[in-house]
Design a protein around this motif. Sequence first.
Motif, mmCIF file in Angstrom:
data_model
loop_
_atom_site.group_PDB
_atom_site.id
_atom_site.type_symbol
_atom_site.label_atom_id
_atom_site.label_comp_id
_atom_site.label_asym_id
_atom_site.label_seq_id
_atom_site.Cartn_x
_atom_site.Cartn_y
_atom_site.Cartn_z
ATOM 1 N N SER A 10 -3.697 -9.003 -11.217
ATOM 2 C CA SER A 10 -4.795 -9.643 -10.485
ATOM 3 C C SER A 10 -5.685 -8.589 -9.840
ATOM 4 C CB SER A 10 -4.242 -10.575 -9.395
ATOM 5 O OG SER A 10 -3.390 -11.556 -9.940
ATOM 6 N N SER B 79 7.665 -10.157 -8.760
ATOM 7 C CA SER B 79 7.845 -9.051 -7.823
ATOM 8 C C SER B 79 6.760 -8.001 -8.032
ATOM 9 C CB SER B 79 9.221 -8.408 -8.009
ATOM 10 O OG SER B 79 10.253 -9.323 -7.730
ATOM 11 N N GLU B 80 6.148 -7.570 -6.932
ATOM 12 C CA GLU B 80 5.098 -6.561 -6.984
ATOM 13 C C GLU B 80 5.672 -5.216 -7.428
ATOM 14 O OE1 GLU B 80 1.879 -4.912 -7.336
ATOM 15 O OE2 GLU B 80 1.549 -6.767 -6.210
ATOM 16 N N ARG C 193 10.275 1.306 -12.179
ATOM 17 C CA ARG C 193 9.655 0.347 -13.101
ATOM 18 C C ARG C 193 10.444 0.295 -14.418
ATOM 19 N NH1 ARG C 193 3.120 0.624 -11.918
ATOM 20 N NH2 ARG C 193 3.301 1.586 -9.867
ATOM 21 N N ASN D 58 -5.238 -0.169 -7.203
ATOM 22 C CA ASN D 58 -5.296 -1.181 -6.156
ATOM 23 C C ASN D 58 -5.399 -2.556 -6.804
ATOM 24 O OD1 ASN D 58 -5.660 0.468 -3.530
ATOM 25 N ND2 ASN D 58 -7.174 1.345 -4.928
ATOM 26 N N LYS E 161 5.625 1.329 -6.857
ATOM 27 C CA LYS E 161 6.949 1.767 -7.288
ATOM 28 C C LYS E 161 6.825 3.003 -8.175
ATOM 29 C CE LYS E 161 9.775 -2.436 -7.289
ATOM 30 N NZ LYS E 161 10.680 -3.277 -8.137
ATOM 31 N N GLU F 79 -3.037 -6.324 -7.568
ATOM 32 C CA GLU F 79 -1.684 -6.865 -7.656
ATOM 33 C C GLU F 79 -1.190 -6.797 -9.094
ATOM 34 O OE1 GLU F 79 -1.461 -10.857 -6.200
ATOM 35 O OE2 GLU F 79 -1.453 -10.255 -4.111
ATOM 36 N N VAL F 80 0.029 -6.316 -9.262
ATOM 37 C CA VAL F 80 0.699 -6.341 -10.562
ATOM 38 C C VAL F 80 2.120 -6.824 -10.317
ATOM 39 C CG1 VAL F 80 1.469 -5.055 -12.578
ATOM 40 C CG2 VAL F 80 -0.680 -4.427 -11.457
ATOM 41 N N LYS F 81 2.415 -8.028 -10.788
ATOM 42 C CA LYS F 81 3.734 -8.605 -10.537
ATOM 43 C C LYS F 81 4.499 -8.798 -11.847
ATOM 44 C CE LYS F 81 2.621 -10.908 -6.185
ATOM 45 N NZ LYS F 81 2.658 -12.171 -5.419
ATOM 46 N N LEU G 58 3.289 -2.413 -8.120
ATOM 47 C CA LEU G 58 2.406 -1.330 -7.714
ATOM 48 C C LEU G 58 3.027 -0.602 -6.522
ATOM 49 C CD1 LEU G 58 -1.335 -2.479 -7.859
ATOM 50 C CD2 LEU G 58 -0.070 -1.031 -9.443
#
Length: 235
Positions: free
Chosen positions: A5, A64-65, A74, A56, A69, A58-60, A67
Amino acid sequence: MLKISNLFTNIGDVKILNGVDLEIGKGELHAVMGPNGSGKSTLCHVLMGNPDFEANGEVKLNGSEILGKPQFERADDGIFQSYQYPVGLPGVSLMEFVMASTEGLNEDEIVSVAKKFNVEKFLDREVNVDLSGGEKKRSELFQLALKKPKLALLDEIDSGLDIDALKIVANGVNKLKSKDNAVLVITHYQRLLDHIVPDFVHVLFDGKIVKSGGKELAFELEEKGYDWIKEEIKS
């Protein structure tokens, strides 16, 4: 499975991704196409957590987020990235490498999977050393099959392949797709999608996904190029 997103990415002052929105469900294969410099490979690098990129949005993954990590977390979460130009590892055999990077598999099981991808003869050789482009890609897909990731990011796996190698690699991708994973394929060319049937095709242009559709969209891009996308955006 994956929900992106409003993703923005830059390296220093250079902006690359400009608000990418994309959702990939479990069991789906999505292809991202676009001209050079549109941000296709960057999207893969950002999803995998390459620290060279500032991201920047959202990546889920499964809610679970991810970004923020590091890459190894990952990978532990189930993300696997293949590369356009896999690097060699002199002094390390492929068998040694996969034994160290996978758990719970014995040599017989590894050999069995290797035979499915026609790479069993590479197991005693150094990783990606003195292999052709197609052989390197098959080796990567073999490693992917052993890891059984939730999300596979395949960055231009058709790069540098002749027709026969392309068919072999594409067949390997088809073997990997299942109802329990998701696959994101980055490609320039419709020819790959003659052998891998995507559920969705997306056009990435100037850092944003500007058009989505089925496999027929890839044929339209092959016929018309990307200029008509520019005109459609302007209008």
